[in-house]
Design a protein around this motif. Structure first.
Motif, PDB file in Angstrom:
ATOM      1  N   VAL A   4      45.296 -25.673  24.242  1.00  0.00           N
ATOM      2  CA  VAL A   4      45.434 -24.373  23.580  1.00  0.00           C
ATOM      3  C   VAL A   4      46.908 -24.175  23.263  1.00  0.00           C
ATOM      4  CG1 VAL A   4      45.092 -21.882  23.757  1.00  0.00           C
ATOM      5  CG2 VAL A   4      43.469 -23.454  24.859  1.00  0.00           C
TER       6      VAL A   4
ATOM      7  N   CYS B  54      49.953 -21.741  21.478  1.00  0.00           N
ATOM      8  CA  CYS B  54      50.332 -20.392  21.057  1.00  0.00           C
ATOM      9  C   CYS B  54      51.769 -20.408  20.551  1.00  0.00           C
ATOM     10  CB  CYS B  54      50.247 -19.398  22.214  1.00  0.00           C
ATOM     11  SG  CYS B  54      48.630 -19.282  23.027  1.00  0.00           S
TER      12      CYS B  54
ATOM     13  N   PRO C  79      50.017 -16.432  26.428  1.00  0.00           N
ATOM     14  CA  PRO C  79      49.725 -17.767  26.963  1.00  0.00           C
ATOM     15  C   PRO C  79      49.503 -17.756  28.479  1.00  0.00           C
ATOM     16  CG  PRO C  79      51.516 -17.891  25.377  1.00  0.00           C
ATOM     17  CD  PRO C  79      51.264 -16.443  25.621  1.00  0.00           C
TER      18      PRO C  79
ATOM     19  N   ALA D 161      46.024 -18.742  30.418  1.00  0.00           N
ATOM     20  CA  ALA D 161      46.002 -19.783  31.441  1.00  0.00           C
ATOM     21  C   ALA D 161      45.390 -19.266  32.735  1.00  0.00           C
ATOM     22  CB  ALA D 161      47.424 -20.302  31.684  1.00  0.00           C
TER      23      ALA D 161
ATOM     24  N   GLN E 291      49.914 -23.980  32.587  1.00  0.00           N
ATOM     25  CA  GLN E 291      50.614 -23.529  31.385  1.00  0.00           C
ATOM     26  C   GLN E 291      51.995 -24.176  31.316  1.00  0.00           C
ATOM     27  OE1 GLN E 291      52.395 -19.569  31.484  1.00  0.00           O
ATOM     28  NE2 GLN E 291      51.444 -19.210  33.481  1.00  0.00           N
TER      29      GLN E 291
ATOM     30  N   VAL F  54      47.377 -24.927  28.535  1.00  0.00           N
ATOM     31  CA  VAL F  54      47.847 -23.943  27.560  1.00  0.00           C
ATOM     32  C   VAL F  54      49.351 -24.151  27.373  1.00  0.00           C
ATOM     33  CG1 VAL F  54      48.178 -21.493  27.043  1.00  0.00           C
ATOM     34  CG2 VAL F  54      46.112 -22.247  28.229  1.00  0.00           C
TER      35      VAL F  54
END
Length: 259
Positions: free
Chosen positions: A114, A116, A129, A133, A140, A174
């Motif tokens: 993922v 961001c 973010p 997470a 993260q 993330v």
């Protein structure tokens, strides 16, 4: 490899941004666009997909009907498909509620990574973010100015004021990238035309299993209580130098307690 980029449709920062009567951002009074900081996230996701060779990039947004414009911009840059979460009850949702909605949407789409941006250009909180997470139970790796994939590991560099850190995490994970990660590409004419045919999956709160009272203004953990318009600019003080300009300037600075 499934890469999902979270993007946001925001009011143009060069426009006359205002609050609406319900103290939320008035998105009707100014043109909207894909948040510039999210363009860096899209760019890095596309580069990772190109380097990996077997990856699919999905862009995901939460917002009103016009938020499709942000998705189309990302699709025209090269993303493969899009997901749009749109529901009237989302209006007024803060970042806590937004993270709940996006985490449920990610569970629908599936993901390995993922991505961001470092923050949105309207709220500029930069905490989404970390919230994602936490909700997804993932590691993260945030505020990266450089990012790469090596096998099942995402690696990146975080530049601080006093030091540079090399970070990594096992997938799924993330990440967020900064505006120093690399200039975002401009959509080509071919990309713009191709974006019109790329799939956009739509979800509402019922599809995601999110209750309306958990989001929106009623479920928000933060709220704007009062609004005061910025005062109009007034004319400044003009000091004409006819031999005493230096003294007048010093007196003015002293009066304002600048010196």
């Amino acid at each position: 490899m499934r890469i999902v980029v979270c993007v946001k449709y925001v009011p143009d920062a060069t426009g006359d941004r205002r609050f609406a009567d319900d103290t939320t951002t008035d998105r009707e009074a100014v043109d909207g666009l894909l948040s510039e900081l999210d363009e860096y996230g899209v760019e890095q996701a596309l580069k990772l997909a190109e380097a990996h060779g077997d990856a699919e990039v999905t862009v995901l947004t939460v917002g009103p009907d016009d938020a499709k414009d942000a998705l189309r911009k990302a699709l025209s840059m090269g993303a493969d498909k899009a997901v749009h979460v749109n529901d009237e009850d989302i209006h007024g949702t803060d970042v806590i509620g937004t993270s709940a909605i996006i985490s449920k949407a990610l569970e629908k789409t599936g993901y390995d990574l993922v991505v961001c941006g470092m923050a949105s250009t309207d709220g500029t909180m930069g905490v989404l973010p970390a919230l994602l997470a936490e909700r997804l139970g993932l590691p993260q790796v945030t505020l990266l100015s450089e990012v790469s994939l090596e096998g099942n590991t995402v690696k990146g560099r975080r530049d601080g004021d006093a030091a540079t850190e090399q970070l990594e995490a096992e997938l799924p994970a993330v990440i967020s990238v900064t505006d120093q990660s690399g200039e975002a590409r401009y959509p080509s004419f071919k990309g713009i035309m191709a974006a019109k045919k790329k799939p956009v999956q739509e979800y509402d709160l019922d599809d995601l299993g999110v209750e309306a009272d958990e989001v929106g203004l009623t479920g928000a953990w933060t709220a704007v209580e009062t609004i005061t318009a910025r005062p109009a600019r007034t004319a400044g003080t003009v000091v004409k130098d006819e031999g005493e300009g230096g003294k007048q300037l010093a007196a003015f600075l002293a009066e304002q307690k600048f010196i």
